[in-house]
Design a protein around this motif. Structure first.
Motif, PDB file in Angstrom:
ATOM      1  N   VAL A  20       0.836  -1.207   0.000  1.00  0.00           N
ATOM      2  CA  VAL A  20       0.000   0.000   0.000  1.00  0.00           C
ATOM      3  C   VAL A  20       0.867   1.252   0.000  1.00  0.00           C
ATOM      4  CG1 VAL A  20      -1.741   1.291   1.276  1.00  0.00           C
ATOM      5  CG2 VAL A  20      -1.882  -1.209   1.148  1.00  0.00           C
ATOM      6  N   ALA A  21       1.930   1.238   0.817  1.00  0.00           N
ATOM      7  CA  ALA A  21       2.817   2.392   0.881  1.00  0.00           C
ATOM      8  C   ALA A  21       3.530   2.622  -0.445  1.00  0.00           C
ATOM      9  CB  ALA A  21       3.837   2.196   2.004  1.00  0.00           C
ATOM     10  N   VAL A  22       3.988   1.545  -1.056  1.00  0.00           N
ATOM     11  CA  VAL A  22       4.698   1.664  -2.339  1.00  0.00           C
ATOM     12  C   VAL A  22       3.755   2.187  -3.410  1.00  0.00           C
ATOM     13  CG1 VAL A  22       5.859   0.369  -4.156  1.00  0.00           C
ATOM     14  CG2 VAL A  22       6.379  -0.115  -1.764  1.00  0.00           C
ATOM     15  N   ILE A  23       2.545   1.644  -3.457  1.00  0.00           N
ATOM     16  CA  ILE A  23       1.572   2.095  -4.462  1.00  0.00           C
ATOM     17  C   ILE A  23       1.233   3.567  -4.251  1.00  0.00           C
ATOM     18  CG2 ILE A  23      -0.799   1.827  -5.266  1.00  0.00           C
ATOM     19  CD1 ILE A  23      -0.525  -1.166  -4.703  1.00  0.00           C
ATOM     20  N   ALA A  24       1.038   3.955  -2.979  1.00  0.00           N
ATOM     21  CA  ALA A  24       0.723   5.357  -2.684  1.00  0.00           C
ATOM     22  C   ALA A  24       1.862   6.275  -3.104  1.00  0.00           C
ATOM     23  CB  ALA A  24       0.428   5.513  -1.199  1.00  0.00           C
ATOM     24  N   PHE A  25       3.090   5.851  -2.852  1.00  0.00           N
ATOM     25  CA  PHE A  25       4.243   6.669  -3.218  1.00  0.00           C
ATOM     26  C   PHE A  25       4.346   6.804  -4.745  1.00  0.00           C
ATOM     27  CE2 PHE A  25       8.724   7.284  -4.237  1.00  0.00           C
ATOM     28  CZ  PHE A  25       9.038   8.360  -3.418  1.00  0.00           C
ATOM     29  N   VAL A  26       4.157   5.711  -5.454  1.00  0.00           N
ATOM     30  CA  VAL A  26       4.215   5.738  -6.917  1.00  0.00           C
ATOM     31  C   VAL A  26       3.109   6.640  -7.473  1.00  0.00           C
ATOM     32  CG1 VAL A  26       3.962   4.366  -9.014  1.00  0.00           C
ATOM     33  CG2 VAL A  26       5.345   3.509  -7.113  1.00  0.00           C
ATOM     34  N   LEU A  27       1.923   6.544  -6.879  1.00  0.00           N
ATOM     35  CA  LEU A  27       0.820   7.400  -7.336  1.00  0.00           C
ATOM     36  C   LEU A  27       1.129   8.873  -7.093  1.00  0.00           C
ATOM     37  CD1 LEU A  27      -2.329   5.365  -6.213  1.00  0.00           C
ATOM     38  CD2 LEU A  27      -1.477   5.699  -8.533  1.00  0.00           C
ATOM     39  N   LEU A  28       1.775   9.152  -5.956  1.00  0.00           N
ATOM     40  CA  LEU A  28       2.150  10.542  -5.684  1.00  0.00           C
ATOM     41  C   LEU A  28       3.134  11.056  -6.724  1.00  0.00           C
ATOM     42  CD1 LEU A  28       2.144  13.048  -3.810  1.00  0.00           C
ATOM     43  CD2 LEU A  28       4.095  12.020  -2.632  1.00  0.00           C
ATOM     44  N   LEU A  30       3.519   9.949  -9.812  1.00  0.00           N
ATOM     45  CA  LEU A  30       2.796  10.113 -11.081  1.00  0.00           C
ATOM     46  C   LEU A  30       1.923  11.361 -11.049  1.00  0.00           C
ATOM     47  CD1 LEU A  30       1.758   6.401 -11.816  1.00  0.00           C
ATOM     48  CD2 LEU A  30       3.575   7.740 -12.910  1.00  0.00           C
ATOM     49  N   LEU A  31       1.250  11.583  -9.905  1.00  0.00           N
ATOM     50  CA  LEU A  31       0.410  12.768  -9.779  1.00  0.00           C
ATOM     51  C   LEU A  31       1.227  14.041  -9.913  1.00  0.00           C
ATOM     52  CD1 LEU A  31      -2.479  13.787  -9.113  1.00  0.00           C
ATOM     53  CD2 LEU A  31      -1.803  13.798  -6.708  1.00  0.00           C
ATOM     54  N   THR A  32       2.413  14.025  -9.321  1.00  0.00           N
ATOM     55  CA  THR A  32       3.281  15.198  -9.416  1.00  0.00           C
ATOM     56  C   THR A  32       3.725  15.438 -10.851  1.00  0.00           C
ATOM     57  OG1 THR A  32       4.092  14.763  -7.181  1.00  0.00           O
ATOM     58  CG2 THR A  32       5.376  16.259  -8.533  1.00  0.00           C
TER      59      THR A  32
END
Length: 479
Positions: A20-28, A30-32
């Protein structure tokens, strides 16, 4: 390897194993990247659109035929506010305040065609920008990654085992701080790379860029320290998560939304209709230039006659109607400036109240800092309005003086068939009028405007550090 480094390495490994942490970090990340690309594209599109419209407006003004100067006073022209290099990183109030103005004689118009009003309703929730990601999304990611950094050790009983193995409370906290700090740097790195690329344009100023970078570094550091302080004070991970999410919701979402409403209620503003009515009322008190018996303009007329040593306006070496236009514009513009100054003062008080709320919310402080350094805050908008009014006044007075010098009073008051042609002046006069050129602020001025926000964030960081120091001494103590 030192104990803090070992603890930081183990904490990073634990985060890496958390899908979950890795996915959230990757999404952040990508969002940036999406925010950087969309902001850059949007800023370039808006800048090109405004430049194109400004060029068209200047061409239309210059292309006027031979005309009476007072006709040109009412013909007017459009001007557009150019965007600074940092507007793509943080557009600030630009999308809400309007970006163009119609300039004409006897009237001071407001800025129109704000991007938000011209776009879909979705845009009103806020444009996705790198500044938004760093201010809102990154802290929430840090909360979910770091809420259990210390409370988990207490809850599971591993804290005492670590201390028995030779790790002190301070070393443990420093290791956790180092791990979450690395995550914060990695989370903010894409936005900062985008910031450098965005700001690396002609006209970019180094001092505001450094101020913004320092401000966001302190802001993310504040969240890192604050998260660990809460995690150290609360013995259960679940309670730490609830407390941190509540703090994030209040500081990042609630207070920045409520503070402007409170400021608006505390310092009400007059709307455009109320201001126009007040200006019309004051103009009637000043005098009516079309009334020959008006005391002010009767006295003004006599002063003009005395200055040139004549007894009739027909004997003046200048066109009295043009001279009268100069005086009338001076009076109306003095009223415009007075009412605009009162409005600016009220808005400054509102902004002061909102910025003071930064004592309760670091998110407000970082927004104030970011917009001020980028030149997209209220001060930047006011700078455009004041320069626009100065240009409008100079343009109208040049046209009034052109009427006074190049159109005779006899022709200006004649009613015969050829009088209209004799009242006109050559079209070359319009191309001789200077175009509007916005003078951007100096880098030192932008950085200085951001200092109050930076000071509040650093004060928050110092307070959070002190709280973490207290929590460190209490870490592992029995209740």
């Amino acid at each position: 390897m030192s104990i803090p480094r070992l603890i930081a390495r183990d904490e990073l490994r634990l985060m890496a194993r958390n899908r979950v942490a890795v996915i959230a970090f990757v999404l952040l990340v990508l969002l940036t990247l999406v925010a950087v690309a969309s902001s850059w594209s949007h800023q370039r599109g808006i800048a090109e659109l405004r430049a194109r419209h400004a060029q068209a407006a200047d061409a239309a003004f210059d292309a006027q035929p031979d005309r009476h100067p007072h006709r040109v006073v009412h013909y007017g022209t459009f001007i557009f506010r150019p965007l600074g290099p940092l507007a793509a990183f943080d557009p600030g109030v630009d999308g809400f305040t309007g970006n163009s103005m119609f300039l004409e004689g006897h009237r001071q118009n407001t800025a129109n065609f704000g991007d938000v009003r011209q776009s879909s309703l979705l845009v009103r929730f806020g444009q996705l920008t790198p500044a938004f990601v760093l201010q809102v999304v990154a802290p929430l990611l840090l909360v979910f990654l770091g809420y259990g950094a210390l409370s988990r050790e207490t809850e599971r009983g591993t804290l005492r085992l670590l201390m028995l193995q030779g790790a002190s409370r301070r070393q443990l906290v420093v290791g956790k701080l180092l791990a979450l700090g690395i995550v914060a740097l990695l989370a903010g790195l894409p936005a900062m790379i985008g910031f450098v690329l965005i700001a690396g344009q002609p006209g970019a100023l180094a001092l505001p860029m450094l101020t913004i970078a320092l401000g966001y570094l302190a802001y993310l550091g504040l969240w890192v320290v604050g998260i660990l302080a809460v995690s150290a004070l609360v013995h259960r991970s679940r309670d730490a998560l609830l407390a941190l999410v509540a703090l994030w919701a209040v500081m990042v979402v609630l207070l920045p939304r409520v503070a402007p409403d409170i400021a608006s209620a505390a310092v009400p503003l007059h709307n455009r209709l109320q201001t126009d009515v007040a200006i019309a009322r004051d103009l009637r008190k000043m005098g009516d230039s079309h009334n020959p018996d008006d005391p002010h303009f009767a006295q003004f007329k006599q002063s003009v006659l005395d200055r040139y040593g004549v007894t009739r306006v027909e004997d003046l070496p200048v066109n009295y109607k043009g001279v009268l236009g100069v005086e009338g514009e001076r009076l109306t513009s003095s009223l415009f400036d007075r009412y605009a100054g009162e409005s600016y003062a009220s808005q400054a008080r509102q902004n002061g109240l909102v910025e003071a709320a930064g004592v309760l919310s670091p998110a407000i402080a970082i927004r104030s800092l970011s917009m001020a350094a980028a030149g997209t805050d209220f001060t930047g908008h006011r700078r455009f309005l004041e320069q626009a009014e100065a240009y409008r006044y100079a343009l109208v007075q040049r046209l009034n003086k052109l009427q006074a010098d190049d159109v005779s009073f006899v022709d200006d008051t004649a009613q015969d068939a050829g009088a209209d042609a004799r009242k006109r002046v050559a079209a070359s006069n319009w191309t001789a009028m200077p175009d509007f050129t916005f003078e951007p602020p100096a880098g030192a001025d932008l950085a200085q405007g951001a200092l109050p926000g930076l000071a509040i964030i650093l004060a928050w960081l110092a307070a959070a550090t002190a709280l973490l120091a207290v929590a460190t001494r209490r870490l592992g103590a029995r209740r």
